[in-house]
Every structure is written in structure tokens, then in C-alpha cells.
Design a protein around this motif. Structure first.
Motif, short mmCIF file in Angstrom:
data_model
loop_
_atom_site.label_atom_id
_atom_site.label_comp_id
_atom_site.label_asym_id
_atom_site.label_seq_id
_atom_site.Cartn_x
_atom_site.Cartn_y
_atom_site.Cartn_z
N ALA A 27 -1.64 22.67 -8.00
CA ALA A 27 -2.14 21.81 -9.08
C ALA A 27 -2.01 20.35 -8.67
O ALA A 27 -1.04 19.98 -7.99
N THR A 28 -2.97 19.55 -9.05
CA THR A 28 -2.90 18.11 -8.79
C THR A 28 -3.35 17.39 -10.06
O THR A 28 -4.16 17.92 -10.83
N VAL A 29 -2.81 16.20 -10.27
CA VAL A 29 -3.05 15.49 -11.53
C VAL A 29 -3.50 14.06 -11.27
O VAL A 29 -2.84 13.31 -10.56
N MET A 30 -4.63 13.70 -11.86
CA MET A 30 -5.09 12.31 -11.83
C MET A 30 -4.48 11.60 -13.04
O MET A 30 -4.87 11.87 -14.18
N LEU A 31 -3.52 10.72 -12.80
CA LEU A 31 -2.94 9.90 -13.85
C LEU A 31 -3.82 8.67 -14.05
O LEU A 31 -4.12 7.96 -13.08
N VAL A 64 2.20 25.84 -6.58
CA VAL A 64 2.83 26.54 -7.71
C VAL A 64 4.10 27.22 -7.23
O VAL A 64 4.13 27.86 -6.18
N ASP A 65 5.17 27.07 -8.00
CA ASP A 65 6.43 27.76 -7.76
C ASP A 65 6.46 29.00 -8.65
O ASP A 65 5.96 28.96 -9.78
N ARG A 66 7.03 30.07 -8.15
CA ARG A 66 7.04 31.31 -8.94
C ARG A 66 7.70 31.11 -10.31
O ARG A 66 7.35 31.78 -11.28
N ARG A 67 8.65 30.16 -10.40
CA ARG A 67 9.35 29.92 -11.67
C ARG A 67 8.49 29.16 -12.66
O ARG A 67 8.84 29.06 -13.84
#
Length: 282
Positions: A27-31, A64-67
Motif C-alpha cells: 500500500a502507498t499513500v499520497m498525502l 502488507v504485514d500479516r498482522r
């Protein structure tokens, strides 16, 4: 893609691995924020020498982390089923993607998309500095952090934007969902991450102009997203846009001594060669 968008020699292996690497969900986020001259976006230049996209200017994000799929996490906003429909994935992955977006944004920029209630957002992140470091070191999960701090994940502060898959030539591949988020009032993104050499705010058009003269390096998803954000008059305008999200996987083709990027619909996409060594036909 513009003809000028080429990859440096040696940036990708000379031929597609057999079989290609399986993409890792990310996932990536444009702030974004409203500046005096229009919408501005937060950017990071990755440390040179990193295994993936070293030296490139990018948005905060990661795998992504499994948690991240922990269902105990307090959540406000569109449910995972809604995100699953937008990103065309199963509900469990959709939940994990939204959580990864919030977690990576906090880890890499210090912006926390959470609040003590469904109607509020944290304005001062300083009390959570230790938790941020523990998240980075994988000593703490996002769900554990939010529960301990009494915070609710504000999924309603995120908007789905795009889905890009790393070309098959790459040994490290990601199936990345792009999100858009307004920086909450009182919060300021920072460069306190080991993955970034420097950070900055910039108008999309100015960053694209810098790319044209070689001052910044942009990968196809970043270039395309900046071109799309350039068309947005304000943060409200960008956040209100309804987008049809399709999975996009660029291909690499050789044009003389340059490696070019082609997308589905380009005349050269279907015939892009799996061999990119100098002297091989495109």
C-alpha cells in the motif's frame, strides 16, 4: 507514457525470470494539502542503494504485514467489504491493505490516520513516538498500538486511487494499491525514516517539471499519479473524485540504448520483449 520516461541501464534484469516473482501486496499513500498555489503532495526520495527503487522520488508506503489483517482493530469508515469491491480483492486482504496504508504512513511520515473517537483525529503525534519506532521494528502491530493507545483507525480519511503491479522483469515485485489522504489538522509529515534521504512538499506540476530536467527520478506509477493530481484544483476536489480502479502492470521494452515503459493499450505492449539485453530487438 511519455517518451522521456525511461529507466536507467541496469535498473531491471536483462530478461524476465522464469517463473516471474510473485508480487507482494503493498500500500502507498499520497498525502495532500492545500497550498497557496494549489494542491501539494508529500514526497520522499528513497535512499540510494536500496533494493527497490533506490534514489527514486516516491510516496510513503510499503508491504502488507500479516498482522495488518487483525480483525480486533477498532475501525471507522467504509467497511472492508467496500474496499474489497473497489480494489477487486477478498475482504481479508482489503482490511490488511487499509491497515497497511495507515501503518506505513505513520511509520514513514509520522502522520497518524486515527483518533480517540469516530469523530476525532489525533492532532499531536508526539506522545506516540515510541510506538512509531516499535511499529518500524515490528515489535508492535497496528492493532496492538491502537488498542493500547485507545485509538480508532479512521478508514474514512483514505480514498482508493489506483492499483499498480511491478513489471515481471523485476526480482522484487509488488501489487500496490494507491490511496489518497488529507493530512489531518495539526499534523506535519516528517523525514524521520531510514528509508528516505530527504522529504518535501511540492506541487505536482513542479515535480513533473523537475523530472523533465533530470532533477528527480520518477517511476511510472509516481509519474502517472502526479499527472493525475495536477488536474485536481484542491484537496476537496481530489478527495471527491470517483475513480475506476484497474490493475496496471507496465512492461519494459528496449528502444535502442534505452529502456522504455509501455502500458496496456500501447501498441508495443503485447510485443514487449522478455529479453532486454543491449542489441536484442524490442
Amino acid at each position: 507514457m511519455p517518451k522521456e520516461l525511461v529507466l536507467p541501464e541496469g535498473f531491471v534484469p536483462p530478461e524476465v525470470p522464469d517463473p516471474p516473482a510473485t508480487p507482494k501486496d503493498a500500500a502507498t499513500v499520497m498525502l495532500v494539502r492545500d497550498g497557496d498555489a494549489g494542491l501539494e503532495v508529500f514526497l520522499q526520495r528513497r535512499v540510494t542503494g536500496m533494493a527497490f527503487a533506490g534514489g527514486m522520488t516516491v510516496f510513503p508506503g510499503g508491504g502488507v504485514d500479516r498482522r495488518d489483517a487483525d480483525t480486533s482493530l477498532a475501525w471507522h469508515g467504509p467497511p472492508p467489504t467496500w474496499w474489497a469491491s473497489r480494489f477487486a480483492c477478498d475482504v481479508g486482504l482489503a482490511r490488511a491493505l487499509v491497515c497497511a496504508a495507515a501503518r506505513e504512513t505513520f511509520e514513514e511520515s509520522g502522520v497518524l490516520l486515527a483518533g480517540p473517537s469516530e469523530e476525532s483525529v489525533v492532532s499531536d503525534v508526539r506522545p506516540y513516538a515510541e510506538a512509531r519506532a516499535q511499529l518500524v521494528n515490528r515489535e508492535l502491530s497496528l492493532a496492538g498500538f491502537l488498542a493500547e493507545a485507545g485509538l480508532v483507525l479512521r478508514a474514512d480519511l483514505l480514498r482508493p486511487w489506483a492499483n499498480w503491479v511491478t513489471p515481471e522483469e523485476e526480482k522484487r515485485r509488488f501489487d500496490t494499491r494507491f490511496f489518497l489522504a488529507r493530512v489531518p489538522a495539526g499534523q506535519r509529515p516528517d523525514g524521520a525514516t531510514s528509508e528516505a534521504a530527504d522529504t518535501r512538499w511540492g506541487l505536482p506540476a513542479e515535480t513533473l517539471d523537475e523530472w523533465k530536467v533530470g532533477r528527480v527520478g520518477l517511476l511510472p506509477p509516481t509519474w502517472t499519479t502526479l499527472a493525475e493530481l495536477e488536474d485536481c484544483r484542491s484537496v476537496d476536489d481530489a478527495m471527491s473524485r470517483e475513480r475506476t480502479i484497474e490493475k496496471l502492470m507496465p512492461r519494459v521494452t528496449r528502444d535502442g540504448d534505452m529502456l522504455r515503459i509501455v502500458l496496456p493499450g500501447d501498441p508495443g505492449y503485447e510485443t514487449a520483449s522478455s529479453h532486454l539485453s543491449p542489441g536484442e530487438p524490442a
